[in-house]
Design an enzyme around this catalytic site. Structure first.
Site, PDB file in Angstrom:
ATOM      1  CD1 TRP A 149       1.606   7.149 -15.401  1.00 44.98           C
ATOM      2  CD2 TRP A 149       1.163   5.928 -17.216  1.00 44.98           C
ATOM      3  NE1 TRP A 149       2.774   7.009 -16.108  1.00 44.98           N
ATOM      4  CE2 TRP A 149       2.534   6.266 -17.228  1.00 44.98           C
ATOM      5  CE3 TRP A 149       0.663   5.145 -18.277  1.00 44.98           C
ATOM      6  CZ2 TRP A 149       3.414   5.859 -18.233  1.00 44.98           C
ATOM      7  CZ3 TRP A 149       1.531   4.738 -19.278  1.00 44.98           C
ATOM      8  CH2 TRP A 149       2.883   5.089 -19.257  1.00 44.98           C
ATOM      9  CG  ASN A 150       1.821   0.844 -16.294  1.00 43.42           C
ATOM     10  OD1 ASN A 150       1.360   0.899 -15.156  1.00 43.42           O
ATOM     11  ND2 ASN A 150       2.881   0.135 -16.600  1.00 43.42           N
ATOM     12  CE  LYS A 173      -0.117   9.388  -6.219  1.00 45.29           C
ATOM     13  NZ  LYS A 173      -0.774   9.935  -7.395  1.00 45.29           N
ATOM     14  N   PRO A 174      -4.009   6.759  -6.785  1.00 50.61           N
ATOM     15  CG  PRO A 174      -5.983   7.175  -7.961  1.00 50.61           C
ATOM     16  CD  PRO A 174      -5.379   7.242  -6.588  1.00 50.61           C
ATOM     17  CB  SER A 228       9.747   4.912 -11.743  1.00 49.70           C
ATOM     18  OG  SER A 228       9.596   5.905 -10.754  1.00 49.70           O
ATOM     19  CD  GLU A 249       5.173  -6.172  -7.428  1.00 46.18           C
ATOM     20  OE1 GLU A 249       5.836  -6.380  -8.456  1.00 46.18           O
ATOM     21  OE2 GLU A 249       4.858  -7.071  -6.633  1.00 46.18           O
ATOM     22  CG  LEU A 250      10.334  -0.745  -7.344  1.00 43.96           C
ATOM     23  CD1 LEU A 250      11.637  -0.476  -6.617  1.00 43.96           C
ATOM     24  CD2 LEU A 250       9.328   0.373  -7.061  1.00 43.96           C
ATOM     25  CB  CYS A 283       6.666  -3.028 -15.101  1.00 41.83           C
ATOM     26  SG  CYS A 283       5.289  -4.087 -14.685  1.00 41.83           S
ATOM     27  CD  GLU A 378      10.706   0.598 -16.861  1.00 39.81           C
ATOM     28  OE1 GLU A 378      10.961   1.516 -16.061  1.00 39.81           O
ATOM     29  OE2 GLU A 378       9.852  -0.274 -16.641  1.00 39.81           O
TER      30      GLU A 378
HETATM   31  P1  NAP Z   1       6.102   6.820 -11.241  1.00 38.76           P
HETATM   32  O1  NAP Z   1       6.473   8.120 -11.787  1.00 38.76           O
HETATM   33  O2  NAP Z   1       7.018   6.164 -10.277  1.00 38.76           O
HETATM   34  O3  NAP Z   1       4.655   7.013 -10.592  1.00 38.76           O
HETATM   35  C1  NAP Z   1       3.959   5.956  -9.986  1.00 38.76           C
HETATM   36  C2  NAP Z   1       3.042   6.513  -8.922  1.00 38.76           C
HETATM   37  O4  NAP Z   1       3.827   7.161  -7.935  1.00 38.76           O
HETATM   38  C3  NAP Z   1       2.065   7.549  -9.428  1.00 38.76           C
HETATM   39  O5  NAP Z   1       0.866   7.437  -8.700  1.00 38.76           O
HETATM   40  C4  NAP Z   1       2.756   8.860  -9.099  1.00 38.76           C
HETATM   41  O6  NAP Z   1       1.855   9.923  -8.937  1.00 38.76           O
HETATM   42  C5  NAP Z   1       3.394   8.505  -7.774  1.00 38.76           C
HETATM   43  N1  NAP Z   1       4.554   9.312  -7.416  1.00 38.76           N
HETATM   44  C6  NAP Z   1       5.454   9.892  -8.216  1.00 38.76           C
HETATM   45  N2  NAP Z   1       6.383  10.524  -7.479  1.00 38.76           N
HETATM   46  C7  NAP Z   1       6.055  10.346  -6.175  1.00 38.76           C
HETATM   47  C8  NAP Z   1       6.606  10.763  -4.931  1.00 38.76           C
HETATM   48  N3  NAP Z   1       7.724  11.476  -4.864  1.00 38.76           N
HETATM   49  N4  NAP Z   1       5.991  10.382  -3.802  1.00 38.76           N
HETATM   50  C9  NAP Z   1       4.865   9.653  -3.849  1.00 38.76           C
HETATM   51  N5  NAP Z   1       4.287   9.234  -4.985  1.00 38.76           N
HETATM   52  C10 NAP Z   1       4.881   9.565  -6.144  1.00 38.76           C
HETATM   53  O7  NAP Z   1       5.869   5.751 -12.373  1.00 38.76           O
HETATM   54  P2  NAP Z   1       4.949   5.886 -13.665  1.00 38.76           P
HETATM   55  O8  NAP Z   1       5.684   6.658 -14.675  1.00 38.76           O
HETATM   56  O9  NAP Z   1       3.588   6.305 -13.308  1.00 38.76           O
HETATM   57  O10 NAP Z   1       4.832   4.343 -14.086  1.00 38.76           O
HETATM   58  C11 NAP Z   1       5.781   3.717 -14.811  1.00 38.76           C
HETATM   59  C12 NAP Z   1       6.753   2.940 -13.940  1.00 38.76           C
HETATM   60  O11 NAP Z   1       6.049   1.997 -13.145  1.00 38.76           O
HETATM   61  C13 NAP Z   1       7.713   2.129 -14.770  1.00 38.76           C
HETATM   62  O12 NAP Z   1       9.004   2.192 -14.241  1.00 38.76           O
HETATM   63  C14 NAP Z   1       7.154   0.726 -14.671  1.00 38.76           C
HETATM   64  O13 NAP Z   1       8.093  -0.284 -14.919  1.00 38.76           O
HETATM   65  C15 NAP Z   1       6.642   0.712 -13.275  1.00 38.76           C
HETATM   66  N6  NAP Z   1       5.635  -0.347 -13.098  1.00 38.76           N
HETATM   67  C16 NAP Z   1       5.979  -1.438 -12.365  1.00 38.76           C
HETATM   68  C17 NAP Z   1       5.077  -2.472 -12.217  1.00 38.76           C
HETATM   69  C18 NAP Z   1       5.434  -3.685 -11.409  1.00 38.76           C
HETATM   70  O14 NAP Z   1       4.521  -4.412 -11.047  1.00 38.76           O
HETATM   71  N7  NAP Z   1       6.688  -3.933 -11.107  1.00 38.76           N
HETATM   72  C19 NAP Z   1       3.810  -2.388 -12.807  1.00 38.76           C
HETATM   73  C20 NAP Z   1       3.483  -1.256 -13.558  1.00 38.76           C
HETATM   74  C21 NAP Z   1       4.422  -0.237 -13.679  1.00 38.76           C
HETATM   75  P3  NAP Z   1       1.567  10.985 -10.104  1.00 38.76           P
HETATM   76  O15 NAP Z   1       1.588  10.243 -11.377  1.00 38.76           O
HETATM   77  O16 NAP Z   1       0.236  11.507  -9.760  1.00 38.76           O
HETATM   78  O17 NAP Z   1       2.674  11.981  -9.999  1.00 38.76           O
END
Ligand code: NAP
Length: 475
Positions: A149-150, A173-174, A228, A249-250, A283, A378
Site C-alpha cells: 500500500w505504500n 494483486k494490490p 514485508s 523486494e522486501l 522500505c 523496521e
Molecule cells: P505486507 O503485509 O507484506 O503486504 C504486501 C502485499 O502482500 C499486500 O498486497 C498484502 O495484501 C499481500 N499479502 C499479505 N499477506 C499475504 C499472504 N499471506 N499471501 C499473499 N499476499 C499477502 O506488507 P505491507 O505492510 O503492505 O508493506 C510494507 C512492507 O513492504 C514493508 O516491510 C516494506 O519495507 C516493504 N516494501 C518493500 C519495498 C521494496 O521495494 N523492497 C517497497 C515497498 C515496501 P493485503 O494488504 O491486501 O493483505
C-alpha cells in the site's frame, strides 16, 4: 463520491455487499468506494484468459508493444493530477508527494517502452567448427505481482511495465487498502490499447487466497512480490512446489551515517527527506541515524529545527508535508516503539505525541544505542532514532548488523572514505551525500533478507525474460 475518482474508476467500483471490499481514506476514516472481491473460480478464469491473451501478445513485435506502453505513459501524464488525488485519498500521502509517485511510476512505463526494443540475445564463439551457437530472449509467460500500500502506483508499474514490454501478461494483486490507484492505472493502460486480459487487477477479502493461487498455479510462470520480509518468506516457500521464478523486494532497515566532515545542512536535508517522506512508511526510509560524536549535538539541533517546520494534516490540504499513517494499528505499533525506546534510555527530543485518528507527530529520539529494539526493527513510521559513533570499523559492523540489506546512506566529503564505506556496507543500494536515490534508470533491490531481483534499469526487464540457447550443427 469524489468526481475525479468517479471519472477513472466508475466501471470498476461496486456497491457495498458480501463480495465487496471497502476502501477507506486514512485521513478521516471515510469510505471512498467499494471494489469487488473476486472468488477463486473468477481468479482461475482470469488466469486462463490471461494465458490466451499472452500467447498473442508475445507474437507482437517489440515496436508494437513499445507503442502501446508509450501511449499508456502519455495517458498517465495527462491524468497525473487525478491519479495523485486518488492516491492521496486512499493512501494518505500529501498530494505533491502523490504526484511525485505518479511521475516516478510513469517513468518505468516510459523506460520499459524503450527497453522492449533492446532485449538482445548473443552469438557465442563456437568450440566446434561445424556448429554455430547463439541465445535468444523470450518472455517467461503469464506473470503475477503482489504489491504493498505504500507506493500504490510505482510498485505496480515497476513490475507490469517490464512484464508487458517483454511480452508477458501481468496479474496484479494490490494491497486491499489501496486498490483504487491500481484500477485507475490499469484503466489508462486499456485506454492506451492494451487488451484487458494482459493487465488484470485482482483482489479478494483474503490476500492468502490470492497468494495461494498465484504461487501454486502451473500457468503462472513468475511471481514478483513487494512487501514485508515475513510475507516474502511465506511466498518463497509456497512457490517451491511449482519451482516458480520469483523476485522479492522486501523490508529494509536503512542506516543513515553522518561523518564528522559532512556538509551538515545537506545531511539534515537528506535526513528529513529520507526519513519523513510518506510519513516514514517506505522500505528505503532511513531507519537509524549514526552521527559522529564530534557533530552529534549540532546535527540533532539542526534536525529538530528542520522537522519542526513539517506540517501535519490531510494530504489534500495545501502545504501539508506529513499525512496520516495507513491505519490505527500501524500508529499503535509506531507509538509502542517510542515508548519502548524511552524505557530503554532514549531521550525524546521532538514530537512523540499521538494525534487524532491515524495522525502522529514526527519524532526524534537521541541517545539511542545499538541494543534497543527500535534499531533492529523496521519502524515504518515517522520516528528518527539517532545514535553516536566514534570508530569507523565499529560503525560499519553496527550498520551491517541486521537481517536486512536494502538501502543505506552516508554523508562525507572524503572520497577515499566514500569508496571504502560504500564497498563495506552490505546493502543493495548506497546513497552517498543523497537521501533520495530511486530512479527508473538504476537497479533497485536488496541483498540478505531484503530479497533478490532488481527493478528498473536494464536489469528490470531481464526478470521477465528467459534465455534460450540455440546450437546449429552440421555446418
Ligand atoms: P505486507 O503485509 O507484506 O503486504 C504486501 C502485499 O502482500 C499486500 O498486497 C498484502 O495484501 C499481500 N499479502 C499479505 N499477506 C499475504 C499472504 N499471506 N499471501 C499473499 N499476499 C499477502 O506488507 P505491507 O505492510 O503492505 O508493506 C510494507 C512492507 O513492504 C514493508 O516491510 C516494506 O519495507 C516493504 N516494501 C518493500 C519495498 C521494496 O521495494 N523492497 C517497497 C515497498 C515496501 P493485503 O494488504 O491486501 O493483505
Amino acid at each position: 463520491m469524489d468526481q475525479i475518482v468517479n471519472k477513472l474508476l466508475l466501471s470498476k467500483l461496486c456497491t457495498e455487499g458480501d463480495n465487496s471490499i471497502a476502501v477507506y481514506n486514512p485521513a478521516d476514516d471515510s469510505v471512498i468506494g467499494y471494489i469487488p472481491s473476486l472468488s477463486s473460480s473468477e481468479i482461475y478464469q482470469k488466469i486462463e484468459q490471461s494465458k490466451a491473451a499472452q500467447q498473442k501478445w508475445q507474437g507482437k513485435t517489440a515496436s508494437e508493444r513499445s507503442a502501446v506502453l508509450q501511449r499508456w505513459y502519455q495517458l498517465v501524464l495527462e491524468n497525473a493530477d487525478d491519479l495523485a488525488r486518488i492516491m492521496t485519498m486512499e493512501q494518505g500521502k500529501p498530494l505533491a508527494e502523490a504526484k511525485g509517485e505518479v511521475m516516478y511510476g510513469a517513468s518505468f512505463i516510459q523506460w520499459f517502452a524503450e527497453e522492449a526494443k533492446r532485449t538482445y540475445g548473443e552469438t557465442i564463439p563456437t568450440p566446434v567448427a561445424s556448429r554455430r551457437l547463439m541465445t535468444i530472449k523470450q518472455p517467461v509467460g503469464v506473470t503475477a505481482a503482489i504489491t504493498p500500500w505504500n507506493f500504490p502506483i510505482a510498485m505496480i508499474t515497476r513490475k507490469a511495465a517490464p512484464a508487458l514490454a517483454a511480452g508477458c501478461s501481468c496479474l496484479v494483486k494490490p494491497a486491499n487498502q489501496t486498490p483504487l490507484s491500481a484500477y485507475a492505472i490499469a484503466e489508462l493502460a486499456y485506454q492506451a490499447g492494451l487488451p484487458q486480459e494482459l493487465l488484470v487487477v485482482i483482489n479478494n477479502h483474503s490476500s492468502v487466497v490470492v497468494g495461494d493461487i498465484f504461487c501454486n498455479h502451473e500457468d503462472i510462470k513468475k511471481l514478483s512480490f513487494t512487501g514485508s520480509t515475513e510475507v516474502g518468506r511465506t511466498l518463497i516457500k509456497l512457490t517451491a512446489d511449482t519451482v516458480k521464478r520469483t523476485s522479492m523486494e522486501l523490508g529494509g532497515n536503512a542506516p543513515f551515517i553522518v561523518f564528522e566532515d559532512a556538509d551538515l545542512d545537506a545531511a539534515v536535508a537528506g535526513a528529513v527527506a529520507s526519513k519523513f517522506r510518506n510519513a516514514g512508511q517506505t522500505c528505503v526510509c532511513a531507519n537509524r541515524f549514526y552521527v559522529h560524536d564530534s557533530i552529534y549535538d549540532q546535527f540533532v539541533d539542526k534536525f529538530i529545527t528542520a522537522v519542526s517546520h513539517l506540517k501535519i494534516g490531510n494530504g489534500l490540504d495545501e502545504g501539508v508535508s506529513i499525512g496520516p499513517l495507513i491505519d490505527k494499528k500501524s500508529k499503535t505499533n509506531v507509538l509502542h516503539l517510542i515508548d519502548q525506546a524511552r524505557a530503554q534510555g532514549a531521550q525524546l527530543r521532538f514530537g512523540g505525541e499521538s494525534l487524532a485518528g491515524c495522525f502522529m507527530q514526527p519524532t526524534i529520539l537521541s541517545e539511542v544505542t545499538q541494543d534497543m529494539s527500535i534499531v533492529s526493527q523496521e519502524i515504518f513510521g515517522p520516528i528518527a532514532p539517532v545514535l553516536r559513533f566514534n570508530d569507523v570499523d565499529d560503525l560499519i559492523e553496527k550498520a551491517n548488523d541486521t537481517i536486512y540489506g536494502l538501502a543505506s546512506y552516508f554523508y562525507t566529503q572524503d572520497l577515499n572514505r566514500a569508496f571504502k564505506v560504500a564497498e563495506a556496507l552490505e546493502y543493495g543500494m548506497v546513497g552517498i551525500n543523497e537521501g533520495i536515490i530511486s530512479t527508473e534508470v538504476a537497479p533497485f533491490g536488496g541483498v540478505k533478507q531484503s530479497g533478490f531481483g532488481r527493478e528498473g534499469a536494464k536489469q528490470g526487464i531481464e526478470e521477465y525474460l528467459s534465455t534460450k540457447y540455440l546450437c546449429i550443427g552440421g555446418m
